[in-house]
Design a protein around this motif. Structure first.
Motif, PDB file in Angstrom:
ATOM      1  N   TRP A  87       0.818  -1.210   0.000  1.00  8.43           N
ATOM      2  CA  TRP A  87       0.000   0.000   0.000  1.00  8.43           C
ATOM      3  C   TRP A  87       0.851   1.259   0.000  1.00  8.43           C
ATOM      4  N   GLN A  88       2.033   1.196   0.613  1.00 10.51           N
ATOM      5  CA  GLN A  88       2.919   2.365   0.551  1.00 10.51           C
ATOM      6  C   GLN A  88       3.431   2.593  -0.855  1.00 10.51           C
ATOM      7  N   ALA A  89       3.702   1.500  -1.565  1.00  8.96           N
ATOM      8  CA  ALA A  89       4.331   1.624  -2.875  1.00  8.96           C
ATOM      9  C   ALA A  89       3.321   1.932  -3.971  1.00  8.96           C
ATOM     10  N   LEU A  90       2.068   1.520  -3.766  1.00 10.96           N
ATOM     11  CA  LEU A  90       1.083   1.624  -4.842  1.00 10.96           C
ATOM     12  C   LEU A  90       0.931   3.036  -5.416  1.00 10.96           C
ATOM     13  N   PRO A  91       0.782   4.081  -4.568  1.00 15.90           N
ATOM     14  CA  PRO A  91       0.636   5.418  -5.163  1.00 15.90           C
ATOM     15  C   PRO A  91       1.813   5.778  -6.061  1.00 15.90           C
ATOM     16  N   PHE A  92       3.022   5.349  -5.661  1.00 14.78           N
ATOM     17  CA  PHE A  92       4.195   5.686  -6.468  1.00 14.78           C
ATOM     18  C   PHE A  92       4.126   5.045  -7.850  1.00 14.78           C
ATOM     19  N   ALA A  93       3.535   3.849  -7.925  1.00 12.28           N
ATOM     20  CA  ALA A  93       3.411   3.180  -9.228  1.00 12.28           C
ATOM     21  C   ALA A  93       2.625   4.068 -10.185  1.00 12.28           C
ATOM     22  N   GLY A  94       1.512   4.628  -9.679  1.00  7.61           N
ATOM     23  CA  GLY A  94       0.718   5.512 -10.525  1.00  7.61           C
ATOM     24  C   GLY A  94       1.429   6.819 -10.810  1.00  7.61           C
ATOM     25  N   ILE A  95       2.038   7.388  -9.759  1.00  7.92           N
ATOM     26  CA  ILE A  95       2.639   8.715  -9.919  1.00  7.92           C
ATOM     27  C   ILE A  95       3.820   8.663 -10.884  1.00  7.92           C
ATOM     28  N   THR A  96       4.671   7.633 -10.756  1.00  9.78           N
ATOM     29  CA  THR A  96       5.817   7.530 -11.667  1.00  9.78           C
ATOM     30  C   THR A  96       5.341   7.440 -13.108  1.00  9.78           C
ATOM     31  N   ALA A  97       4.320   6.591 -13.327  1.00 10.18           N
ATOM     32  CA  ALA A  97       3.798   6.442 -14.693  1.00 10.18           C
ATOM     33  C   ALA A  97       3.247   7.773 -15.196  1.00 10.18           C
ATOM     34  N   ALA A  98       2.534   8.508 -14.328  1.00  9.29           N
ATOM     35  CA  ALA A  98       1.951   9.781 -14.744  1.00  9.29           C
ATOM     36  C   ALA A  98       3.045  10.800 -15.072  1.00  9.29           C
ATOM     37  N   LEU A  99       4.091  10.840 -14.241  1.00  8.25           N
ATOM     38  CA  LEU A  99       5.185  11.776 -14.514  1.00  8.25           C
ATOM     39  C   LEU A  99       5.866  11.444 -15.835  1.00  8.25           C
ATOM     40  N   PHE A 100       6.059  10.154 -16.050  1.00  8.71           N
ATOM     41  CA  PHE A 100       6.685   9.742 -17.295  1.00  8.71           C
ATOM     42  C   PHE A 100       5.812  10.140 -18.487  1.00  8.71           C
ATOM     43  N   ALA A 101       4.502   9.976 -18.319  1.00 11.08           N
ATOM     44  CA  ALA A 101       3.583  10.365 -19.393  1.00 11.08           C
ATOM     45  C   ALA A 101       3.696  11.854 -19.669  1.00 11.08           C
ATOM     46  N   LEU A 102       3.868  12.636 -18.614  1.00 10.98           N
ATOM     47  CA  LEU A 102       4.004  14.083 -18.784  1.00 10.98           C
ATOM     48  C   LEU A 102       5.248  14.404 -19.606  1.00 10.98           C
ATOM     49  N   VAL A 103       6.369  13.745 -19.252  1.00 12.78           N
ATOM     50  CA  VAL A 103       7.629  13.995 -19.947  1.00 12.78           C
ATOM     51  C   VAL A 103       7.530  13.593 -21.418  1.00 12.78           C
ATOM     52  N   ILE A 104       6.911  12.430 -21.674  1.00  7.24           N
ATOM     53  CA  ILE A 104       6.781  11.952 -23.046  1.00  7.24           C
ATOM     54  C   ILE A 104       5.730  12.766 -23.802  1.00  7.24           C
ATOM     55  N   GLY A 105       4.650  13.097 -23.100  1.00  8.36           N
ATOM     56  CA  GLY A 105       3.529  13.755 -23.757  1.00  8.36           C
ATOM     57  C   GLY A 105       3.841  15.176 -24.181  1.00  8.36           C
ATOM     58  N   LEU A 106       4.631  15.885 -23.385  1.00  8.57           N
ATOM     59  CA  LEU A 106       4.892  17.286 -23.717  1.00  8.57           C
ATOM     60  C   LEU A 106       5.437  17.477 -25.123  1.00  8.57           C
ATOM     61  N   PRO A 107       6.476  16.719 -25.529  1.00 11.60           N
ATOM     62  CA  PRO A 107       6.886  16.883 -26.931  1.00 11.60           C
ATOM     63  C   PRO A 107       5.968  16.196 -27.933  1.00 11.60           C
ATOM     64  N   THR A 108       5.517  14.984 -27.637  1.00 10.81           N
ATOM     65  CA  THR A 108       4.860  14.206 -28.698  1.00 10.81           C
ATOM     66  C   THR A 108       3.408  14.603 -28.919  1.00 10.81           C
ATOM     67  N   LEU A 109       2.713  15.064 -27.881  1.00 11.29           N
ATOM     68  CA  LEU A 109       1.299  15.366 -28.066  1.00 11.29           C
ATOM     69  C   LEU A 109       1.067  16.712 -28.739  1.00 11.29           C
ATOM     70  N   ARG A 110       2.132  17.483 -28.912  1.00 11.34           N
ATOM     71  CA  ARG A 110       1.979  18.728 -29.659  1.00 11.34           C
ATOM     72  C   ARG A 110       1.766  18.437 -31.141  1.00 11.34           C
ATOM     73  N   LEU A 111       2.184  17.236 -31.539  1.00  9.14           N
ATOM     74  CA  LEU A 111       2.177  16.905 -32.960  1.00  9.14           C
ATOM     75  C   LEU A 111       0.929  16.144 -33.310  1.00  9.14           C
ATOM     76  N   LYS A 112       0.741  15.947 -34.595  1.00  5.72           N
ATOM     77  CA  LYS A 112      -0.437  15.225 -35.059  1.00  5.72           C
ATOM     78  C   LYS A 112      -0.331  13.743 -34.745  1.00  5.72           C
ATOM     79  N   GLY A 113      -1.479  13.086 -34.777  1.00  5.46           N
ATOM     80  CA  GLY A 113      -1.619  11.705 -34.359  1.00  5.46           C
ATOM     81  C   GLY A 113      -0.520  10.718 -34.703  1.00  5.46           C
ATOM     82  N   PRO A 114      -0.162  10.550 -35.985  1.00  7.76           N
ATOM     83  CA  PRO A 114       0.776   9.486 -36.339  1.00  7.76           C
ATOM     84  C   PRO A 114       2.120   9.589 -35.622  1.00  7.76           C
ATOM     85  N   TYR A 115       2.600  10.812 -35.406  1.00  8.69           N
ATOM     86  CA  TYR A 115       3.883  10.962 -34.728  1.00  8.69           C
ATOM     87  C   TYR A 115       3.797  10.435 -33.318  1.00  8.69           C
ATOM     88  N   PHE A 116       2.683  10.778 -32.704  1.00  9.85           N
ATOM     89  CA  PHE A 116       2.470  10.312 -31.341  1.00  9.85           C
ATOM     90  C   PHE A 116       2.438   8.785 -31.300  1.00  9.85           C
TER      91      PHE A 116
END
Lengths: 339, 295
Positions: free
Chosen positions: A95-124
């Motif tokens: 239970w201590q580790a579970l929130p981190f599993a979600g948070i790490t994934a979300a942070l990673f999505a933020l890092v990946i999403g910032l450059p790639t989601l600016r572009l059109k679908g296929p690039y993403f």
């Protein structure tokens, strides 16, 4: 037939809550451990499919590497709770580790999403495919922390009943949450981005911001599922965590049920699970072949999935998009439309 | 210094191969607006075909191009007629999904037929020659020159012949091309045939230098995408330039960064892709059409 249309109102949520309550009472009828396990696997698939649908179906940004968040969640959990002494192992509880599993994934999505989601679908789409393949190699190379190809062991748990309730609760929450998003202005914006991104931008919508919020949310819940899965599986290595079929299945389930609908992906997940269980249980090698062929057939003849083909053709379906852009001579497509 | 020169040479040779490998992907995208996610799988088919011919008849991989290319042309032609043609006019998401399905199906059919164990094509001349203090791997040098001549022939075909011109016309403006009497469906099918034939040829030429297995394709699809993003859509010089940039980057990273396996090539090309998409999303050279318009 119109039952699907009516489900678009509050009844959808009420029906869902009743279903979840019934499922919560179900174990009291004396289910065996393996039945509980089967059901909790279905719940996991429904959760994954609904999350994928948030970015892939509603926003229309097809994510071919969504399982990377599952993997990051699983590895966060693995690293945090493993009893083995690695370069970094804080030995937390589940239970201590579970929130981190979600948070790490979300942070990673933020890092990946910032450059790639600016572009059109296929690039993403391709960038996510690349992220997925690259992450598997990075995890393998970072052996001092992740155990590399040898993998990580987690403390064993044999409590099927808490697995069942955890997955049920997560599924119940995620699907209700998606239902709420679909009704909200935020959800309407996501659909608008899918239908006409330039038009949405011209009306003053910050499309990149909306896409990133949807993406990070989907990644968060997928990370939670990954963390749970690692715990349940008690062992992780790069090949079992970053397995292609997991992404394929997320795409398939959403596609099968109906892209961009609330109830399509859960339905698709259930159908796909039992189809896999019944039809392909003895033909393991043919499993992925049939998935691929099914995907082709779905795109060609049933692009809206089960829900779209059965009922609601107005609000969330892709059909009118297809009609609008369809080839001027549609005779060959119509013949296969109802198969 | 020698190490650097050698790395640059290896990168250049790899880049020539990448240039021909990416053409099929880049032209299908440029002409039809379809991103072929099964690109790597067609490459894998070519490699397996070369392996089968080598094992059955001892046919040299370069000689087997005579068989591989026509067969793959038919595969590409049918692919376009039976599947891609139905999704071209629909949102790009559908084309992505359908080629993703094709990719999974082909890879797993090959796994069932040929098993997952890696295959090799051990040609007799798989050595290297010393020249000017540099090591030239024979097969890779041959591949480089065959690749260059293929690109040159394709360039002439697209620029000089009537069919080549109608392919370019279809890429630039489909409706206008239709009005002047170009049969779009036929042109598309021939384009797909040529592209898949080139991809299969690249796979056949790759076969002596790398282990062949059913899931070898995915990294190549990703690399093809990176190179296309670097060089622009459907442009032959762009494909070569992008290929050389990626090839050199990969080799330099592998040579000078310690403790990194060969598999990290995928990660390298991924980083390159993301950087490229942020800095210059239209590619280094302008292509058949601007990338942003493609949907």
């Amino acid at each position: 037939m119109n039952i699907w249309q009516r489900m678009a109102s509050w009844r959808g949520l009420i029906g869902w809550l009743i279903l979840v309550t019934l499922l919560a009472l179900y174990p009291y009828t004396g289910l065996s451990g393996s039945q509980l396990f089967t059901l909790s696997q279905v719940f996991v698939l429904v959760t994954l499919a609904s999350n994928w649908n948030l970015i892939g179906g509603m926003t229309g940004y097809v994510d071919f590497g969504h399982a990377v968040f599952f993997g990051i969640g699983a590895y966060t959990m693995g690293i945090l709770v493993t009893p083995v002494e690695m370069a970094f192992s804080p030995h937390l509880t589940f239970w201590q580790a579970l929130p981190f599993a979600g948070i790490t994934a979300a942070l990673f999505a933020l890092v990946i999403g910032l450059p790639t989601l600016r572009l059109k679908g296929p690039y993403f789409s391709i960038a996510m495919l690349g992220t997925f393949v690259a992450m598997r190699e990075i995890i393998r190379i970072a052996a001092p922390i992740t155990g590399g190809g040898k993998g990580l062991d987690l403390p064993p748990v044999l409590d099927r009943i808490s697995d069942y309730y955890f997955t049920l609760a997560l599924m119940g929450f995620v699907v209700a949450f998606i239902w709420w998003i679909r009704r909200s202005e935020f959800g309407a914006t996501l659909i608008a981005i899918r239908e006409d991104e330039v038009g949405a931008e011209m009306r003053g919508i910050n499309t990149t911001q909306h896409k990133i919020i949807a993406f990070v949310t989907a990644a968060f819940f997928t990370g939670l599922v990954g963390g749970f899965w690692a715990w349940q599986n008690t062992y992780i290595d790069p090949d079992v965590v970053f397995i292609e079929s997991r992404t394929v299945e997320m795409v398939m389930m959403s596609m099968l049920g109906g892209l961009g609908t609330v109830w399509g992906p859960p339905l698709g997940a259930v159908v796909l699970y039992f189809m896999r269980d019944i039809l392909w249980a003895n033909l393991l090698d043919y499993h992925l072949i049939s998935l691929g062929v099914l995907l082709i057939v779905l795109v060609l003849f049933m692009p809206e999935g089960i829900l779209g083909t059965l009922g609601d053709r107005s609000s969330t379906s892709l059909l009118h998009l297809w009609r609008r852009e369809r080839h001027p001579s549609p005779s060959n497509q119509d013949s296969g439309g109802n198969t | 210094m020698d190490k650097l020169l050698q790395a640059l040479l290896n990168g250049l040779l790899l880049g020539g191969f990448y240039g021909v490998m990416v053409l099929g992907f880049s032209i299908i995208w440029g002409v039809m607006g379809v991103i072929n996610l099964a690109h790597g799988e067609f490459l894998m088919m070519g490699a397996y075909m070369a392996w089968a011919l080598f094992r059955a008849f001892g046919l040299d991989p370069f000689a087997s191009l005579v068989i591989v290319m026509p067969v793959m042309f038919i595969v590409g032609y049918l692919l376009q007629r039976l599947i891609l043609n139905r999704v071209i006019e629909r949102p790009h998401l559908m084309a992505l999904l359908v080629t993703f399905g094709i990719s999974i199906s082909i890879a797993n059919i090959y796994k069932v037929v040929y098993t997952a164990s890696p295959r090799n094509v051990p040609v007799s001349y798989n050595g290297s020659v010393e020249l000017f203090g540099l090591t030239f791997p024979i097969v890779k040098t041959l591949v480089f020159f065959v690749a260059l001549s293929m690109m040159f022939i394709l360039h002439l075909f697209l620029q000089r012949t009537r069919l080549g011109k109608s392919i370019r016309a279809a890429a630039q403006n489909k409706n206008a091309a239709r009005i002047v009497g170009i049969e779009i469906d036929r042109v598309y099918a021939i384009t797909a045939g040529i592209c898949i034939a080139l991809t299969g040829a690249a796979g056949a030429m790759l076969s002596p230098t790398q282990a062949i297995f059913p899931f070898m394709g995915a990294p190549f699809t990703l690399k093809a995408f990176t190179i296309t993003a670097l060089g622009g859509l459907g442009r032959i010089p762009g494909a070569l330039l992008g290929g050389i940039i990626l090839g050199m980057t990969e080799v330099l990273v592998a040579t000078f960064v310690p403790g990194i396996g060969t598999n990290l090539g995928v990660a390298v090309s991924f980083v390159l892709l993301v950087v490229m998409l942020i800095v210059r999303p239209q590619g280094l050279l302008s292509g058949l059409r601007p990338m942003e318009e493609v949907e």
